[in-house]
Design a protein around this motif. Structure first.
Motif, PDB file in Angstrom:
ATOM      1  N   ARG A 199       0.849  -1.213   0.000  1.00  0.00           N
ATOM      2  CA  ARG A 199       0.000   0.000   0.000  1.00  0.00           C
ATOM      3  C   ARG A 199       0.873   1.247   0.000  1.00  0.00           C
ATOM      4  O   ARG A 199       0.624   2.201  -0.748  1.00  0.00           O
ATOM      5  CB  ARG A 199      -0.906  -0.042   1.238  1.00  0.00           C
ATOM      6  CG  ARG A 199      -1.682   1.235   1.539  1.00  0.00           C
ATOM      7  CD  ARG A 199      -2.508   1.014   2.792  1.00  0.00           C
ATOM      8  NE  ARG A 199      -3.306   2.173   3.170  1.00  0.00           N
ATOM      9  CZ  ARG A 199      -2.936   3.057   4.099  1.00  0.00           C
ATOM     10  NH1 ARG A 199      -1.786   2.903   4.736  1.00  0.00           N
ATOM     11  NH2 ARG A 199      -3.717   4.074   4.401  1.00  0.00           N
TER      12      ARG A 199
ATOM     13  N   TYR B  62      -5.366  -0.159  -4.552  1.00  0.00           N
ATOM     14  CA  TYR B  62      -4.660   1.095  -4.802  1.00  0.00           C
ATOM     15  C   TYR B  62      -4.136   1.235  -6.228  1.00  0.00           C
ATOM     16  O   TYR B  62      -3.590   2.282  -6.564  1.00  0.00           O
ATOM     17  CB  TYR B  62      -3.506   1.245  -3.800  1.00  0.00           C
ATOM     18  CG  TYR B  62      -4.027   1.358  -2.383  1.00  0.00           C
ATOM     19  CD1 TYR B  62      -4.542   2.557  -1.923  1.00  0.00           C
ATOM     20  CD2 TYR B  62      -4.049   0.250  -1.547  1.00  0.00           C
ATOM     21  CE1 TYR B  62      -5.051   2.667  -0.638  1.00  0.00           C
ATOM     22  CE2 TYR B  62      -4.552   0.351  -0.258  1.00  0.00           C
ATOM     23  CZ  TYR B  62      -5.057   1.556   0.187  1.00  0.00           C
ATOM     24  OH  TYR B  62      -5.571   1.666   1.455  1.00  0.00           O
TER      25      TYR B  62
ATOM     26  N   THR C 250      -9.235   2.295  -7.232  1.00  0.00           N
ATOM     27  CA  THR C 250      -8.847   3.147  -6.106  1.00  0.00           C
ATOM     28  C   THR C 250     -10.031   3.606  -5.248  1.00  0.00           C
ATOM     29  O   THR C 250      -9.827   4.273  -4.233  1.00  0.00           O
ATOM     30  CB  THR C 250      -8.097   4.386  -6.615  1.00  0.00           C
ATOM     31  OG1 THR C 250      -8.906   5.072  -7.586  1.00  0.00           O
ATOM     32  CG2 THR C 250      -6.770   3.990  -7.248  1.00  0.00           C
TER      33      THR C 250
END
Length: 687
Positions: free
Chosen positions: A447, A585, A589
């Motif tokens: 992340r 991500y 998103t």
């Protein structure tokens, strides 16, 4: 070897003193050169000592320094003990410290107080070296408190920032709680063994197994009591669950401080102490169980919190807390070699990640919120590849059957296998918590990478970038405007003014100077090769440890015999964490915001760090402040001052008023007073 040991320990102290004396009376480059040069010399002297233990050519050595104290039965000298355990720590401490010194040349270039900063760094290193070379518990405590003092100075280096002062005070106070336990453990150890000499205590410890000690009508296992008290000290210094709250706030210090304190030195002091005293802990089954439970609980706690943080340094700080949990539950199940191996590999990849984060922050004009990053891999490619190496190491990428892998693959996987192989309920608990934490570690690590280096640039919303565009130069980090966060959104709810947004699209992040990139390159080599090169030595060689720790050879054999699902558990969850981070991500998103909304209270619970700070504020801080106010207002002001100095002053004041009335200046008044005095005297004589 003795001369080398003396130089390794005292060169940082010499550099700190010289740096403190010079301060600003000479150009800052003088202090930087003296302190950095001293640390590189110490590092260069440490590696041959370590490698001599690896090759089996060295034996434990004790170098006397001076006679320290003799009081009744309490006698101890200042001596530097170097065995395998110390040699490992010498390499870790001096290598990371030397690279942090060099890195700070670039990172702190704009700071006006560089001499003070470099002097503090060297003082911290000296205190840590005193701790790891201690031959007795008092000397260890001396170094223990020294790193506490130096960390206070470094965390609060930018003392004009209220948040930095508060973080430094918090670290100091929380560590004092743990240090009280450590002190009581030392007192109890001297009471039981009649000495503070570590070799003598460890030699006598197995004979104390099963002994009990009593107080106030209660009896408990002697070694359990001593080891629990000592472990409380380790909990404070190594930020284990319950005494962990200071660690994330310590990010208020400069980034090089974060790398030095939280990667390889201060926070690993507790792990080192438990491994150094491993024969004592082996005679204390309850204490070992407590170490296992606290380590496993810390491991999963910190991992859950790390998945929700937006500050790049705080994510890595909670990662440190989690990895320390691995080390402790490895020690708790009896695999002290595995614990030290993870300490060794962790030093390289965690220092790399912290310094890499500092390079990102430097490129982004001291912006630390990852929501304002994105698409940086082409802008700062060297930093990107360095942090990629650190991420591959911490997530444990490797292939078991091929016998290749990054540093974390060898050490973290070994810890999970040995916890499973232990066969106890606590061992199974540690294995499953560690496996789940490995999943979360992979998720929050990738992340961080995806938010920082992939996606679209999100720089325009950053106040720091706006400042860089409109003012055209960097300021020290201490002048950063406050950051306002929202736990539930992927972007901040602060909306910059149109005037600020104008022109920020032209900002181009810049790669760090060479003094910051060299440490990244060296640490990248450690993150890639440290596990590959030294795994057999740390895990399988009883001759390497040579009595420096308790080496459980049957447990190591059982570790190698664990079934394949156990061996591949960490690799499987690593891939799952990577996939989840990529989905959230990179591919879609919108998933993080949706997930945060759906999880609701659970997300807020993790984001707010399990509400430990709020709990401690209500249970300890506010009652302490209330009690302090009562002592102040009722005790100090209402009693002591009222009947003491203020009361005496009141009596003098009233007496002066009466005396002034008597002193009228008229002769007949004085005659009357004299006559009354004469009458009183005659009356007294007659009666």
């Amino acid at each position: 070897m003795q001369t080398s040991i003396i130089l390794i320990v005292f060169l940082p102290l010499f550099a700190a003193i010289i740096g403190g004396i010079i301060n600003k009376s000479m150009p800052s480059v003088v202090t930087k050169a003296v302190t950095t040069g001293a640390l590189f010399v110490a590092c260069a002297l440490s590696w041959p000592i370590f490698l001599s233990f690896v090759s089996g050519d060295a034996t434990a050595t004790v170098v006397p320094v001076l006679q320290w104290m003799q009081s009744g039965d309490l006698t101890f000298d200042w001596a530097l003990r170097v065995d395998t355990l110390t040699a490992v720590m010498l390499v870790v401490v001096t290598t990371v410290s030397a690279l942090v010194h060099l890195y700070s040349w670039g990172y702190m270039e704009e700071d006006p107080d560089q001499p003070r900063f470099f002097a503090y760094l060297s003082l911290f290193t000296f205190a840590m070296l005193m701790l790891v070379t201690a031959d007795n518990l008092v000397q260890m405590f001396f170094g223990w408190e020294g790193v506490g003092l130096a960390s206070y100075l470094l965390i609060g280096f930018w003392f004009k920032k209220p948040s930095a002062n508060a973080a430094a005070m918090k670290a100091f106070v929380v560590n004092r709680v743990g240090d009280l336990g450590f002190m009581l453990g030392i007192f109890g150890t001297f009471l039981v063994f009649g000495t503070v000499s570590i070799p003598e205590i460890l030699a006598a410890a197995p004979g104390m197994s099963g002994a009990s000690i009593g107080s106030l009508g209660y009896r408990a296992n002697t070694m359990d009591v001593l080891c629990v008290l000592l472990f409380i000290g380790a909990m404070g210094k190594s930020a284990q669950l319950g005494l962990h709250t200071w660690l994330p706030d310590a990010m208020e210090g400069p980034t090089p401080v974060s790398a030095l304190i939280h990667a390889a030195t201060m926070v690993t002091a507790g792990v080192f102490m438990v491994c150094r005293l491993s024969p004592m802990f082996e005679a204390a089954p309850f204490a070992l169980g407590l170490v296992t439970f606290i380590g496993a609980a810390t491991c999963i706690f910190a991992a859950t919190v790390g998945t929700t943080q937006w500050d790049i340094k705080r994510v890595i700080a909670y990662s440190t807390c989690s990895q320390l949990g691995y080390m402790f539950f490895a020690a708790g199940v009896g695999a002290y070699g595995a614990a030290m191996f993870h300490l060794f590999t962790h030093a390289f990849f965690k220092a790399l990640l912290f310094l890499g984060a500092g390079s990102v922050i430097h490129a982004m004009h001291h912006e630390q919120d990852m929501r304002y990053y994105g698409a940086l891999r082409k802008e700062i490619p060297f930093t990107f590849y360095a942090m990629l190496a650190g991420t591959l190491a911490i997530t444990g990428v490797g292939v078991y059957h091929l016998g290749i892998g990054f540093a974390g693959f060898w050490s973290k996987d070994a810890i999970l296998e040995v916890a499973y192989a232990r066969g106890t309920e606590l061992g199974q608990f540690a294995f499953w918590m560690g496996t789940l934490a490995a999943l979360l570690t992979s998720f929050y690590s990738w992340r961080l990478m995806f938010l920082t280096f992939w996606g679209k640039p999100r720089w325009a919303d950053s106040e720091h970038i706006q400042h860089a565009v409109h003012h055209g130069h960097d300021e020290p980090e201490e002048h950063n405007p406050p950051v306002q966060e929202d736990a539930g959104d992927d972007v901040k709810h602060h909306v910059p003014s149109p005037n600020y947004l104008a022109g920020t699209a032209g900002y181009h992040p810049h790669e760090s100077p060479i003094s910051m990139l060299i440490p990244l390159g060296i640490l990248s080599l450690g993150a890639v090769l440290a596990g590959q090169l030294f795994a057999p030595t740390f895990l399988d060689s009883a001759s390497f440890w040579n009595g420096a720790i308790f080496y459980n050879e049957p447990l190591i054999h059982a570790m190698h015999a664990t079934p394949y699902p156990v061996k591949y558990a960490a690799a499987i969850v690593m891939l799952l964490g990577l996939l989840a981070a990529w989905m959230a991500y990179i591919r879609d998103t919108s998933l993080p915001a949706k997930g945060a909304e759906q999880l609701g209270p659970v997300y807020r619970f993790f984001y707010n760090k399990w509400y430990f700070d709020e709990l401690y504020d209500r249970v300890f801080v506010k009652p302490s402040l209330w009690l302090g106010r009562q002592f102040w207002k009722l005790g100090d002001v209402g009693t002591i001052d009222r009947f003491g100095p203020n009361g005496a002053a009141w009596v003098v004041e009233r007496g002066s008023v009466l005396a002034k009335r008597v002193q009228s200046g008229y002769v007949y008044s004085y005659a009357l007073v004299m006559l009354l005095g004469l009458v009183a005297a005659v009356t007294y004589v007659l009666v």
